[in-house]
Design an enzyme around this catalytic site. Structure first.
Site, PDB file in Angstrom:
ATOM      1  N   ASP A  17     -54.890  38.949 -35.779  1.00  0.00           N
ATOM      2  CA  ASP A  17     -54.623  38.244 -37.050  1.00  0.00           C
ATOM      3  C   ASP A  17     -54.163  36.806 -36.790  1.00  0.00           C
ATOM      4  OD1 ASP A  17     -54.968  40.877 -38.057  1.00  0.00           O
ATOM      5  OD2 ASP A  17     -52.823  41.246 -37.839  1.00  0.00           O
ATOM      6  N   GLU A 199     -59.821  42.535 -46.883  1.00  0.00           N
ATOM      7  CA  GLU A 199     -58.487  42.063 -46.531  1.00  0.00           C
ATOM      8  C   GLU A 199     -58.609  40.753 -45.759  1.00  0.00           C
ATOM      9  OE1 GLU A 199     -56.810  45.186 -44.112  1.00  0.00           O
ATOM     10  OE2 GLU A 199     -58.008  44.654 -42.350  1.00  0.00           O
TER      11      GLU A 199
END
Length: 316
Positions: A17, A199
């Site tokens: 991420d 997402e």
């Protein structure tokens, strides 16, 4: 080889991420989910290349109990109206999937050395009865035509649930001004793996266009990146203003040992070239639960642009 690193190969190991921001003074900052999911770390460098070996400093650590005590995920650092803010998600060790979005505010101009204040959970608009009531994570923010917008993923439904993307205008850095608007739901087969997931939103502007990339499917080899497109003059809170790509724009490439590319951010190099920052694995088979396998590595991709202003994502 370009500027001391290779594109689309593991660059910063075991950092998922990833998020890189280049401040107005030219300084780069890097943050990401760490394998232990137990805190938020920053790196700082005068060059993009230098982030790889820059000292990593933990600027915030998880709580021992209650909210923000487990699963500290996907931090992003944004400079909003003269202050630094970090947006991240965290769970409760007594209810580990009670994931919600939280906000930190830097109390000075130096994100590495100055203290950070907890502003608590992101607040919904007063009349919003839905936002942040369930599993919510992966928030990003961006500015357009003088307004700040907040985009995040939240699960709805029963059973395994479905992860959708929502957008709202911001009133202040830790509160929304408007009720959530559904931006994207997993419509296509590539968004529907073992879990149905949209997402990890990220925004890049070019000319008159706004592009919002997002990650889809489960976090194994089927993880991939899709894209929404709109224009700077559109009503960003009107779902009809956004058009979703029919197919993923970035996906697994077995020949290059790139598996499950996803959860990206955008930055620029020192020459102003647009760079996608993303994580990927180098193995097709994952040992154990993919969520807790640490081998998601930060990689860089140089973005080219077509004549009609569309981003070209390529591993070449």
């Amino acid at each position: 080889m370009d500027k001391g690193f290779k594109y689309n190969e593991p660059w910063i190991l075991q950092r998922a991420d990833p998020f890189i921001v280049r401040h107005d003074d030219g300084i780069y900052y890097f943050t990401a989910s760490v394998p232990a999911y137990d805190g938020i770390c920053l790196r700082k460098s005068t060059t993009l290349e230098g982030l790889k070996d820059a000292k990593e400093v933990e600027i915030w650590h998880k709580h021992n109990e209650g909210p923000m005590s487990i699963h500290i995920w996907a931090p992003e650092m944004h400079y909003i109206e003269g202050k630094w803010y970090i947006y991240f998600a965290g769970g409760d060790k007594d209810d580990i999937w009670n994931i919600r979005p939280y906000v930190l505010e830097c109390q000075g101009d130096d994100p590495i050395n100055d203290s950070w204040k907890e502003l608590g959970k992101m607040q919904s608009a007063d009349e919003d009865e839905f936002s942040f009531k369930a599993f919510s994570l992966d928030a990003t923010v961006f500015k357009n035509n003088g307004k700040w917008y907040y985009v995040w993923a939240e699960k709805v439904g029963v059973g395994k649930q479905i992860s959708n993307l929502y957008i709202a205008e911001m009133e202040k850095p830790n509160k929304l001004k408007t009720v959530q608007v559904l931006l994207s739901t997993p419509d296509y087969d590539w968004e529907r793996g073992d879990f149905w997931v949209d997402e990890g939103p990220a925004v890049i502007k070019k000319g008159n266009n706004i592009f919002l990339t997002f990650s889809a499917s489960d976090t194994g080899p089927s993880y991939c990146i899709g894209m929404l497109k709109t224009t700077v003059d559109a009503d960003l809170l009107d779902p009809q203003s956004w058009v979703k790509s029919r197919y993923p724009v970035v996906e697994t490439d077995e020949k290059r040992n790139i598996y499950g590319p996803g959860h990206n951010s955008f930055t620029v190099d020192e020459d102003g070239n647009d760079i996608m920052v993303y994580h990927a694995r180098t193995e097709s088979k994952i040992v154990g639960d993919p969520l807790y396998n640490p081998n998601r590595h930060t990689q860089l991709m140089k973005i080219n642009w077509s004549k009609d202003g569309m981003p070209i994502f390529s591993f070449i």
